[in-house]
Design a protein around this motif. Structure first.
Motif, mmCIF file in Angstrom:
data_model
loop_
_atom_site.group_PDB
_atom_site.id
_atom_site.type_symbol
_atom_site.label_atom_id
_atom_site.label_comp_id
_atom_site.label_asym_id
_atom_site.label_seq_id
_atom_site.Cartn_x
_atom_site.Cartn_y
_atom_site.Cartn_z
ATOM 1 N N LEU A 64 -101.935 -24.654 36.554
ATOM 2 C CA LEU A 64 -100.884 -24.384 37.528
ATOM 3 C C LEU A 64 -100.801 -25.481 38.582
ATOM 4 O O LEU A 64 -99.717 -25.831 39.055
ATOM 5 C CB LEU A 64 -101.140 -23.027 38.189
ATOM 6 N N ALA A 65 -101.961 -26.035 38.947
ATOM 7 C CA ALA A 65 -101.993 -27.085 39.962
ATOM 8 C C ALA A 65 -101.156 -28.289 39.574
ATOM 9 O O ALA A 65 -100.595 -28.974 40.442
ATOM 10 C CB ALA A 65 -103.441 -27.515 40.216
ATOM 11 N N ALA A 66 -101.050 -28.547 38.269
ATOM 12 C CA ALA A 66 -100.326 -29.737 37.804
ATOM 13 C C ALA A 66 -98.811 -29.550 37.804
ATOM 14 O O ALA A 66 -98.070 -30.530 37.724
ATOM 15 C CB ALA A 66 -100.798 -30.100 36.395
ATOM 16 N N VAL A 67 -98.340 -28.313 37.885
ATOM 17 C CA VAL A 67 -96.906 -28.081 37.704
ATOM 18 C C VAL A 67 -96.207 -27.433 38.890
ATOM 19 O O VAL A 67 -94.979 -27.523 39.008
ATOM 20 C CB VAL A 67 -96.649 -27.220 36.446
ATOM 21 N N ILE A 68 -96.956 -26.787 39.792
ATOM 22 C CA ILE A 68 -96.289 -25.961 40.802
ATOM 23 C C ILE A 68 -95.458 -26.786 41.777
ATOM 24 O O ILE A 68 -94.419 -26.317 42.273
ATOM 25 C CB ILE A 68 -97.309 -25.075 41.550
ATOM 26 N N ASP A 69 -95.865 -28.027 42.057
ATOM 27 C CA ASP A 69 -95.055 -28.855 42.943
ATOM 28 C C ASP A 69 -93.783 -29.358 42.250
ATOM 29 O O ASP A 69 -92.851 -29.808 42.912
ATOM 30 C CB ASP A 69 -95.875 -30.041 43.454
ATOM 31 N N ARG A 70 -93.749 -29.267 40.931
ATOM 32 C CA ARG A 70 -92.555 -29.681 40.181
ATOM 33 C C ARG A 70 -91.650 -28.486 39.881
ATOM 34 O O ARG A 70 -90.433 -28.588 39.977
ATOM 35 C CB ARG A 70 -92.971 -30.368 38.880
ATOM 36 N N THR A 71 -92.241 -27.353 39.485
ATOM 37 C CA THR A 71 -91.438 -26.180 39.131
ATOM 38 C C THR A 71 -90.931 -25.440 40.360
ATOM 39 O O THR A 71 -89.912 -24.746 40.291
ATOM 40 C CB THR A 71 -92.254 -25.195 38.291
ATOM 41 N N GLY A 72 -91.630 -25.584 41.485
ATOM 42 C CA GLY A 72 -91.278 -24.827 42.674
ATOM 43 C C GLY A 72 -92.102 -23.559 42.805
ATOM 44 O O GLY A 72 -92.856 -23.185 41.896
#
Length: 391
Positions: A64-72
């Motif tokens: 989740l850490a790798a995607v949450i700043d991209r997915t919102g």
């Protein structure tokens, strides 16, 4: 910073999600002795099943850490609410130990999604000078909602049964799903891409603020996990407490955590993080031995005071990690920052049941609590020394 209206909407949605997650998590506590009797489980086996929650929370947070700043934040909240719905239905339908493990695992993944997105959203919309209070208040109000779990849940289990109680509780994640669908997206447009998780951890760890925040959060989570997993069994076996009584004891204990979280957060905003860390560690170390000795009223009092101490110990942790992120070139990257906070909490909550299960094989809770108190105090002193005098 966004306007007051958006801040309010985000705060209310995150608080509801935290509260619902806490209520569903604590609803399991008075049911632990029932699951133990139903499947003829030993104390260490119950503690291990309890510990599946933070393990899957940990494993979910890493990707989740790798995607949450991209997915919102908003999509993650929605998926978290759906996972809470699935796990609550699972507890109502479970009829084997493997299914019990799976249900508990899904609940842990849901917590990772809800807390990571929630902390990131609040960090997005509030300045550093308000984070101690705002995060503490969200956790406090959410924790107040979470008190429904052990108190009402314990009574409901006695009246209608365990499976029926969880079936009734499915209305909670349904309401949370509606809240998640209505929350505005808070991720900042145009921010630089966050570094990979390990690189972000390395950049944070060189900062004394991050070290102190991480260590205090591990101490908080580990202590809470030991208490949550071993105290229900001790109340059942040593004091012959009913599920309703166990729920009331935990409701009052979590009440101390709930009351003190915003107070300690606001105090640390105004008077410094290191004082709160030391005060919380001292109070926790003194009161921990009370939960394993004496009659029910003394255990309840000790648990309430322990909740106050743990809230004070944990209040500066997240603001310190966010501050370290700002000072290490990751300002605005609060998705990966909140994921690290969630990872640290999950790590502490994994270690707690492991140590608790090993200790339960040979030691009573009274001895385990004394040892845990000494470790918490040592950790608080270490954190105090790590921080400069102006923090």
């Amino acid at each position: 910073m966004p306007g007051a209206r958006e801040q309010r909407r985000v705060f209310l949605a995150v608080t509801a999600l935290i509260g619902g997650d806490a209520a569903l998590f604590t609803l399991v506590i008075p049911a632990l002795p029932i699951f133990q009797d139903r499947y003829d489980l030993s104390d260490p086996a119950v503690v291990v099943i309890f510990g599946i929650f933070p393990l899957t929370q940990l494993l979910t947070t890493i990707p989740l850490a790798a995607v949450i700043d991209r997915t919102g934040r908003r999509p993650v909240m929605i998926v978290g609410a759906l996972a809470l719905l699935v796990s609550t239905l699972g507890f109502a339908l479970v009829d084997t130990v493997p299914l019990l493990l799976l249900t508990r695992a899904v609940q842990g993944s849901a917590a990772a999604l809800v807390w990571t997105a929630g902390i990131a959203a609040i960090s997005d919309v509030y300045p550093q000078s308000q984070l101690g209070f705002r995060l503490g208040l969200a956790e406090t109000v959410g924790g107040g909602i979470g008190l429904i779990g052990p108190v009402a849940g314990g009574a409901l289990i006695e009246v209608v049964g365990t499976d029926e109680a969880f079936a009734i509780a499915t209305f909670i994640p349904l309401m949370l799903l509606a809240m998640a669908l209505s929350v505005p997206e808070t991720v900042r447009v145009g921010e630089a891409a966050p570094p990979p998780l390990l690189q972000a951890v390395r950049r944070l760890w060189v900062r004394p603020e991050a070290k102190a925040g991480i260590l205090s959060l591990i101490a908080f989570a580990g202590t809470l996990a030991v208490v949550d997993s071993l105290l229900p069994l001790d109340l059942d076996q040593r004091l012959d407490a009913s599920t309703a009584t166990i729920g009331i004891v935990f409701g009052i204990g979590f009440g101390g955590l709930t009351i003190f979280a915003p107070l300690a957060g606001a105090w640390s905003d105004r008077h410094g993080r290191r004082r709160a860390l030391l005060a919380g560690g001292l109070l926790s170390a003194v009161t921990l031995p009370l939960i394993g000795t004496g009659p029910t009223w003394l255990v309840t009092l000790g648990f309430f005071l322990l909740g106050c101490g743990l809230a004070t110990l944990a209040a500066p942790a997240s603001p310190l990690v966010v501050l370290a992120a700002d000072r290490s070139g990751m300002e605005g990257m609060y998705g990966v920052t909140s994921a690290i906070i969630n990872l640290v909490f999950a790590l502490g909550y994994v270690l707690g049941p492991i140590l608790g299960a090993a200790s339960a094989l040979a030691l009573p809770l009274s001895v385990v609590a004394v040892v845990a108190g000494g470790l918490v105090l040592a950790c608080a002193i270490t954190c105090y020394r790590l921080l400069p005098a102006n923090l």
